[in-house]
Design a protein around this motif. Structure first.
Motif, PDB file in Angstrom:
ATOM      1  N   PHE A   1      -3.733  -1.078   7.791  1.00 47.52           N
ATOM      2  CA  PHE A   1      -4.050  -1.329   6.388  1.00 47.52           C
ATOM      3  C   PHE A   1      -4.456  -0.041   5.679  1.00 47.52           C
ATOM      4  O   PHE A   1      -4.101   0.189   4.521  1.00 47.52           O
ATOM      5  CB  PHE A   1      -5.170  -2.367   6.297  1.00 47.52           C
TER       6      PHE A   1
ATOM      7  N   SER B   1      -1.522   2.203   4.718  1.00 45.87           N
ATOM      8  CA  SER B   1      -0.708   1.729   3.594  1.00 45.87           C
ATOM      9  C   SER B   1      -1.162   2.305   2.260  1.00 45.87           C
ATOM     10  O   SER B   1      -0.457   2.169   1.260  1.00 45.87           O
ATOM     11  CB  SER B   1      -0.744   0.202   3.534  1.00 45.87           C
TER      12      SER B   1
ATOM     13  N   HIS C   1       3.162   3.006   2.361  1.00 46.69           N
ATOM     14  CA  HIS C   1       2.868   1.649   1.914  1.00 46.69           C
ATOM     15  C   HIS C   1       3.986   0.699   2.321  1.00 46.69           C
ATOM     16  O   HIS C   1       3.732  -0.418   2.784  1.00 46.69           O
ATOM     17  CB  HIS C   1       2.679   1.635   0.391  1.00 46.69           C
ATOM     18  N   GLN C   2       5.215   1.146   2.164  1.00 43.61           N
ATOM     19  CA  GLN C   2       6.354   0.315   2.557  1.00 43.61           C
ATOM     20  C   GLN C   2       6.451   0.165   4.074  1.00 43.61           C
ATOM     21  O   GLN C   2       6.678  -0.935   4.587  1.00 43.61           O
ATOM     22  CB  GLN C   2       7.657   0.927   2.015  1.00 43.61           C
TER      23      GLN C   2
ATOM     24  N   ASN D   1       3.840  -2.191   5.569  1.00 41.44           N
ATOM     25  CA  ASN D   1       4.035  -3.601   5.223  1.00 41.44           C
ATOM     26  C   ASN D   1       5.155  -4.236   6.038  1.00 41.44           C
ATOM     27  O   ASN D   1       5.499  -5.398   5.797  1.00 41.44           O
ATOM     28  CB  ASN D   1       4.359  -3.743   3.741  1.00 41.44           C
ATOM     29  N   ASP D   2       5.700  -3.496   6.984  1.00 38.72           N
ATOM     30  CA  ASP D   2       6.843  -3.994   7.754  1.00 38.72           C
ATOM     31  C   ASP D   2       6.468  -5.279   8.507  1.00 38.72           C
ATOM     32  O   ASP D   2       5.413  -5.356   9.164  1.00 38.72           O
ATOM     33  CB  ASP D   2       7.297  -2.921   8.747  1.00 38.72           C
ATOM     34  N   ASN D   3       7.305  -6.273   8.403  1.00 41.68           N
ATOM     35  CA  ASN D   3       7.026  -7.574   9.008  1.00 41.68           C
ATOM     36  C   ASN D   3       6.953  -7.523  10.529  1.00 41.68           C
ATOM     37  O   ASN D   3       6.217  -8.297  11.147  1.00 41.68           O
ATOM     38  CB  ASN D   3       8.086  -8.594   8.578  1.00 41.68           C
TER      39      ASN D   3
ATOM     40  N   TRP E   1       3.347  -6.412  11.603  1.00 45.89           N
ATOM     41  CA  TRP E   1       2.310  -7.422  11.379  1.00 45.89           C
ATOM     42  C   TRP E   1       2.566  -8.694  12.177  1.00 45.89           C
ATOM     43  O   TRP E   1       1.629  -9.402  12.540  1.00 45.89           O
ATOM     44  CB  TRP E   1       2.200  -7.730   9.889  1.00 45.89           C
TER      45      TRP E   1
ATOM     46  N   GLY F   1       5.722  -7.574   3.695  1.00 39.43           N
ATOM     47  CA  GLY F   1       4.318  -7.896   3.511  1.00 39.43           C
ATOM     48  C   GLY F   1       3.972  -9.349   3.780  1.00 39.43           C
ATOM     49  O   GLY F   1       2.790  -9.723   3.709  1.00 39.43           O
TER      50      GLY F   1
ATOM     51  N   LYS G   1       1.806  -9.629   6.876  1.00 37.79           N
ATOM     52  CA  LYS G   1       0.511  -8.995   6.591  1.00 37.79           C
ATOM     53  C   LYS G   1      -0.401  -9.962   5.860  1.00 37.79           C
ATOM     54  O   LYS G   1      -1.569 -10.138   6.227  1.00 37.79           O
ATOM     55  CB  LYS G   1       0.743  -7.732   5.753  1.00 37.79           C
ATOM     56  N   ARG G   2       0.123 -10.605   4.836  1.00 40.76           N
ATOM     57  CA  ARG G   2      -0.680 -11.583   4.103  1.00 40.76           C
ATOM     58  C   ARG G   2      -1.062 -12.762   4.990  1.00 40.76           C
ATOM     59  O   ARG G   2      -2.189 -13.267   4.934  1.00 40.76           O
ATOM     60  CB  ARG G   2       0.090 -12.064   2.870  1.00 40.76           C
TER      61      ARG G   2
END
Length: 480
Positions: free
Chosen positions: A67, A70, A77-78, A81-83, A86, A123, A126-127
């Motif tokens: 985090f 990012s 940042h991109q 956020n890679d799936n 996460w 992302g 991440k969320r």
């Protein structure tokens, strides 16, 4: 904070990206390369690495570090956020630990496994990681809210639950030009059944006449091991005020040599510098009743909707809903407690209902044994940056009225003020008489006090609570 990538990076031959790396990340990686005219960018070795290598490096980080990364620049940042990254952290944290696994987690993971990672927006995982962690912590601390105080009828560990859930509050101020600024509280003070929040101006708040709206949000922060970084969280709308509408009902409740206190509505005051239009501070007083839920379970645009819990229907008792009340009332300032009392078995005869109000007498003027001395003066201290003061004849009242089933029926916390009352000659007390009158849509509270000249102490000689008949009829399904 994102920084612009400098030109001049040497073009690097693209490698074939694996399926785990999204096309969006590859696009951002390609866009960061430019001509080699700038010598400064040749030192940025990290951005010259292929995206696949950077993703591999980031895969060794934990959630806190990932985090933090990012926030370096647009590229990181991109990448952060890679799936794939996460998803790996999500499975490791929540997929194997049965003790922390939320309800139906196995079915959820099975369903998620059937969806290709590249089909999800960057992302997404991440969320999902942070939301699942918040849900686990919230369920963990819900059991603390089950411990109910027999005096207040409220959860006895509300403050502890708020602190362990890392709940804070934010004030969003909008001016007439549409500009919005969000502020963190300058200080907060927990009391027995309420919390006082204050935002000091310090020259940052806009001119009082230029404020168009105020919004209060509860914010649930996620615990990360990066103290200098503002942690992610979810906002829950708790109050929204249109200043043009509030200005019609605004009331000046007190002043000292520096500030003037304006009561916008019950529980909300603005301190304005005298002879000026600049705001010194904004103060909110929040009652503990469902404060945790209101602070974290709403959305950024809609407040938490309290579930309706009605008592059982009773067609036998002719005065059902008029007796068995329990009152807990606290008077305090922003520093210490002035009075805290509990009253039980309050009632009102059906024949005593008058002007649409049900009268519940806690302290009778005629019964001297019920009169209660206060432990301090009626003042409301304030502080703003290096300045501080105290407004006399003002304090904070927190009221909790329980029905005969010991459930919260009417809860209110608000600044109140007292006025000098003209009364007949009293043979019991030698001193000036004062009245504190609080009123909102659910009812009224009247407190009568006398100032003992020799002892220089206030004595509460009358306390009467008035509840609207409409509220009683709706709650108990009656027709008084």
């Amino acid at each position: 904070m994102a920084t612009k990538t400098e030109k001049g990076s040497r073009p690097v031959k693209q490698m074939a990206a694996p399926k785990a790396v999204s096309s969006r990340v590859r696009a951002v990686r390609t866009s960061t390369r430019a001509d080699k005219s700038s010598p400064a960018s040749t030192q940025n070795f990290m951005e010259r690495l292929p995206s696949e290598v950077l993703i591999k490096i980031l895969s060794y980080l934990d959630a806190s570090a990932l985090f933090s990364v990012s926030h370096v620049n647009k590229l990181f940042h991109q990448l952060a956020n890679d799936n794939v990254l996460w998803n790996k952290l999500y499975i490791a944290e929540f997929g194997k630990n049965k003790k922390r696994k939320p309800k139906c987690m196995q079915e959820l993971l099975l369903k998620m496994a059937t969806v290709e990672l590249q089909d999800r927006a960057p992302g997404y995982w991440k969320r999902l990681y942070f939301r699942t962690g918040a849900t686990c912590d919230r369920n963990k601390w819900k059991r603390h809210l089950r411990l109910i105080s027999c005096h207040t009828g409220l959860p006895s560990q509300t403050e502890r639950a708020l602190r362990n859930l890392r709940v804070t509050w934010e004030l969003t101020v909008s001016d007439k030009s549409g500009h919005e600024v969000t502020y963190e509280p300058s200080w907060s003070q927990f009391c027995e059944t309420s919390v006082t929040l204050c935002w000091s101006g310090g020259g940052c708040l806009p001119n009082y006449q230029q404020i168009s709206a105020l919004q209060l949000h509860g914010v649930r922060r996620i615990e990360l091991s990066c103290p200098s970084l503002k942690k992610p969280g979810w906002r829950s709308l708790m109050a929204k005020l249109d200043m043009q509408t509030q200005a019609k009902n605004m009331q000046v409740i007190g002043q000292d040599r520096l500030v003037e206190l304006k009561l916008l509505q019950p529980g909300i005051i603005i301190g304005v510098w005298r002879d000026q239009c600049s705001v010194a501070f904004v103060m909110f007083i929040l009652h503990f009743h469902r404060l945790v839920e209101r602070s974290i379970q709403g959305s950024s645009t809609c407040p938490y909707m309290e579930p309706t819990v009605k008592p059982p229907l009773d067609d036998i008792d002719p005065e059902y809903g008029l007796h068995g009340y329990q009152l807990h009332i606290v008077l305090h300032d922003s520093v210490c407690e002035i009075m805290s009392r509990n009253f039980s078995q309050l009632f009102c005869r059906r024949t005593q209902i008058c002007d649409g109000l049900i009268q519940l007498t806690a302290i009778s003027r005629a019964d001297l044994s019920q009169h209660t001395p206060l432990s301090g003066n009626i003042t409301l201290p304030w502080r703003c940056e290096a300045l501080q003061g105290a407004v006399e004849n003002c304090c904070v009242m927190s009221l909790t009225l329980l029905d005969e089933f010991k459930r919260p029926f009417w809860c209110a916390s608000s600044p109140v003020f007292m006025t000098l009352e003209k009364t007949p000659v009293s043979y019991d007390y030698d001193g000036e008489h004062f009245l504190i009158h609080y009123q909102d849509s659910d009812g009224q509270v009247k407190l009568k006090l006398v100032l003992m000249k020799e002892q220089k102490q206030f004595v509460l000689i009358s306390l009467v609570v008035y509840v609207t008949v409409c509220k009683v009829n709706e709650h108990f399904t009656r027709d008084y």
